[in-house]
Design a protein around this motif. Structure first.
Motif, PDB file in Angstrom:
ATOM      1  N   ARG A  56      95.440   3.209  75.092  1.00 15.49           N
ATOM      2  CA  ARG A  56      94.478   3.334  76.308  1.00 15.49           C
ATOM      3  C   ARG A  56      93.156   3.509  75.652  1.00 15.49           C
ATOM      4  O   ARG A  56      92.208   2.712  76.199  1.00 15.49           O
ATOM      5  CB  ARG A  56      94.858   4.615  77.055  1.00 15.49           C
ATOM      6  CG  ARG A  56      96.077   4.563  78.009  1.00 15.49           C
ATOM      7  CD  ARG A  56      96.102   5.622  78.992  1.00 15.49           C
ATOM      8  NE  ARG A  56      96.343   6.789  78.506  1.00 15.49           N
ATOM      9  CZ  ARG A  56      97.589   7.356  77.984  1.00 15.49           C
ATOM     10  NH1 ARG A  56      98.585   6.701  78.427  1.00 15.49           N
ATOM     11  NH2 ARG A  56      97.702   8.597  77.361  1.00 15.49           N
ATOM     12  N   GLN A  59      92.009  -0.057  74.585  1.00 12.98           N
ATOM     13  CA  GLN A  59      91.897  -0.861  75.694  1.00 12.98           C
ATOM     14  C   GLN A  59      90.471  -0.466  76.582  1.00 12.98           C
ATOM     15  O   GLN A  59      89.651  -1.354  76.785  1.00 12.98           O
ATOM     16  CB  GLN A  59      92.822  -0.905  76.791  1.00 12.98           C
ATOM     17  CG  GLN A  59      92.783  -1.574  78.111  1.00 12.98           C
ATOM     18  CD  GLN A  59      92.787  -3.113  77.789  1.00 12.98           C
ATOM     19  OE1 GLN A  59      93.353  -3.364  76.923  1.00 12.98           O
ATOM     20  NE2 GLN A  59      92.123  -3.671  78.660  1.00 12.98           N
ATOM     21  N   ALA A  60      90.180   0.942  76.202  1.00 11.32           N
ATOM     22  CA  ALA A  60      88.609   1.290  76.897  1.00 11.32           C
ATOM     23  C   ALA A  60      87.682   0.686  76.040  1.00 11.32           C
ATOM     24  O   ALA A  60      86.583   0.202  76.595  1.00 11.32           O
ATOM     25  CB  ALA A  60      88.715   2.637  77.066  1.00 11.32           C
ATOM     26  N   ARG A  61      87.956   0.714  74.687  1.00 14.43           N
ATOM     27  CA  ARG A  61      86.795   0.287  73.798  1.00 14.43           C
ATOM     28  C   ARG A  61      86.546  -1.332  73.983  1.00 14.43           C
ATOM     29  O   ARG A  61      85.562  -1.811  73.928  1.00 14.43           O
ATOM     30  CB  ARG A  61      87.240   0.621  72.282  1.00 14.43           C
ATOM     31  CG  ARG A  61      86.999   2.104  71.925  1.00 14.43           C
ATOM     32  CD  ARG A  61      87.032   2.319  70.382  1.00 14.43           C
ATOM     33  NE  ARG A  61      88.382   1.751  69.921  1.00 14.43           N
ATOM     34  CZ  ARG A  61      89.398   2.551  69.743  1.00 14.43           C
ATOM     35  NH1 ARG A  61      89.526   3.892  70.251  1.00 14.43           N
ATOM     36  NH2 ARG A  61      90.491   1.841  69.205  1.00 14.43           N
ATOM     37  N   LEU A  62      87.887  -2.084  74.179  1.00 14.96           N
ATOM     38  CA  LEU A  62      87.711  -3.588  74.463  1.00 14.96           C
ATOM     39  C   LEU A  62      87.085  -3.559  75.779  1.00 14.96           C
ATOM     40  O   LEU A  62      86.198  -4.611  75.702  1.00 14.96           O
ATOM     41  CB  LEU A  62      89.166  -4.017  74.371  1.00 14.96           C
ATOM     42  CG  LEU A  62      89.332  -5.479  74.578  1.00 14.96           C
ATOM     43  CD1 LEU A  62      88.487  -6.347  73.351  1.00 14.96           C
ATOM     44  CD2 LEU A  62      90.618  -5.877  74.693  1.00 14.96           C
ATOM     45  N   SER A  63      87.361  -2.991  76.551  1.00 11.83           N
ATOM     46  CA  SER A  63      86.710  -3.482  77.954  1.00 11.83           C
ATOM     47  C   SER A  63      85.341  -2.874  77.934  1.00 11.83           C
ATOM     48  O   SER A  63      84.420  -3.900  78.419  1.00 11.83           O
ATOM     49  CB  SER A  63      87.227  -2.519  79.174  1.00 11.83           C
ATOM     50  OG  SER A  63      88.869  -2.629  79.123  1.00 11.83           O
ATOM     51  N   GLU A  64      84.769  -1.820  77.368  1.00  7.96           N
ATOM     52  CA  GLU A  64      83.408  -1.629  76.968  1.00  7.96           C
ATOM     53  C   GLU A  64      82.852  -2.857  76.192  1.00  7.96           C
ATOM     54  O   GLU A  64      81.568  -3.204  76.756  1.00  7.96           O
ATOM     55  CB  GLU A  64      83.262  -0.345  76.340  1.00  7.96           C
ATOM     56  CG  GLU A  64      81.761  -0.166  76.046  1.00  7.96           C
ATOM     57  CD  GLU A  64      80.797   0.104  77.439  1.00  7.96           C
ATOM     58  OE1 GLU A  64      79.710  -0.406  77.288  1.00  7.96           O
ATOM     59  OE2 GLU A  64      81.409   0.291  78.560  1.00  7.96           O
ATOM     60  N   LEU A  66      83.552  -5.924  75.968  1.00 10.25           N
ATOM     61  CA  LEU A  66      83.636  -7.228  76.781  1.00 10.25           C
ATOM     62  C   LEU A  66      82.382  -7.107  77.860  1.00 10.25           C
ATOM     63  O   LEU A  66      81.681  -8.027  78.007  1.00 10.25           O
ATOM     64  CB  LEU A  66      84.848  -7.380  77.413  1.00 10.25           C
ATOM     65  CG  LEU A  66      85.976  -7.885  76.523  1.00 10.25           C
ATOM     66  CD1 LEU A  66      87.286  -7.853  77.100  1.00 10.25           C
ATOM     67  CD2 LEU A  66      85.714  -9.000  75.808  1.00 10.25           C
ATOM     68  N   ALA A  67      82.456  -5.731  78.456  1.00 11.83           N
ATOM     69  CA  ALA A  67      81.392  -5.599  79.503  1.00 11.83           C
ATOM     70  C   ALA A  67      80.098  -5.784  78.800  1.00 11.83           C
ATOM     71  O   ALA A  67      78.939  -6.321  79.213  1.00 11.83           O
ATOM     72  CB  ALA A  67      81.461  -4.264  80.201  1.00 11.83           C
ATOM     73  N   ARG A  68      79.645  -5.115  77.588  1.00 14.60           N
ATOM     74  CA  ARG A  68      78.376  -5.092  76.946  1.00 14.60           C
ATOM     75  C   ARG A  68      78.150  -6.651  76.299  1.00 14.60           C
ATOM     76  O   ARG A  68      76.957  -7.029  76.678  1.00 14.60           O
ATOM     77  CB  ARG A  68      78.382  -4.251  75.546  1.00 14.60           C
ATOM     78  CG  ARG A  68      77.145  -4.037  75.090  1.00 14.60           C
ATOM     79  CD  ARG A  68      77.249  -2.978  73.906  1.00 14.60           C
ATOM     80  NE  ARG A  68      78.467  -3.285  72.907  1.00 14.60           N
ATOM     81  CZ  ARG A  68      79.510  -2.146  72.840  1.00 14.60           C
ATOM     82  NH1 ARG A  68      79.171  -0.850  73.571  1.00 14.60           N
ATOM     83  NH2 ARG A  68      80.411  -2.400  72.203  1.00 14.60           N
ATOM     84  N   SER A  70      79.147  -9.284  78.130  1.00  7.97           N
ATOM     85  CA  SER A  70      78.894  -9.856  79.328  1.00  7.97           C
ATOM     86  C   SER A  70      77.437  -9.578  79.669  1.00  7.97           C
ATOM     87  O   SER A  70      76.644 -10.677  80.113  1.00  7.97           O
ATOM     88  CB  SER A  70      79.871  -9.579  80.288  1.00  7.97           C
ATOM     89  OG  SER A  70      79.488 -10.182  81.576  1.00  7.97           O
TER      90      SER A  70
END
Length: 125
Positions: A56, A59-64, A66-68, A70
């Motif tokens: 988890r 996944q949170a680090r990866l999501s952050e 990817l958002a950064r 983007s």
């Protein structure tokens, strides 16, 4: 007859004591087996919980990230058309300005070496 009755009572008592002793020993051994099994299952549960928490967090680090990425792509995309349409957009960069930009890049890489491109940069460049 009394002697015979006493002997039967002693034998029956000994048999009952032996049976009780075997029963208690079996219960104790069974409890130890279950205790070991419970400890092993508890360890497996703890490992699975830690793995799930790690997944988890990853996944949170990866999501952050990817958002950064983007957001950075969106910011750069807004400047590309402007840069391509400027009068001096195709002119070579002034060497003094290039040196200043390289110095700023080196300072940035010293402050945050994990940035993309910093690891590939030469230390004396």
């Amino acid at each position: 007859m009394n002697l015979r009755l006493i002997m039967v009572a002693i034998a029956a008592g000994g048999l009952a004591a032996s049976a009780l002793s075997l029963y208690v020993a079996g219960r104790r051994d069974g409890a130890e087996l279950h205790r070991d099994a419970v400890a092993a299952l508890t360890q497996q549960r703890n490992v699975a919980r830690l793995e799930a928490e790690g997944e988890r967090a990853a996944q949170a680090r990866l999501s952050e990230a990817l958002a950064r990425s983007s957001r950075a792509d969106q910011a750069v995309a807004a400047f590309i058309p402007q840069a391509l349409n400027t009068e001096d957009g195709h002119a070579p960069l002034d060497p003094a300005r290039a040196d200043r930009l390289h110095a700023a890049d080196r300072q940035l890489c010293q402050a945050a070496p994990e940035l993309v491109g910093c690891a590939a940069a030469e230390p004396g460049a």
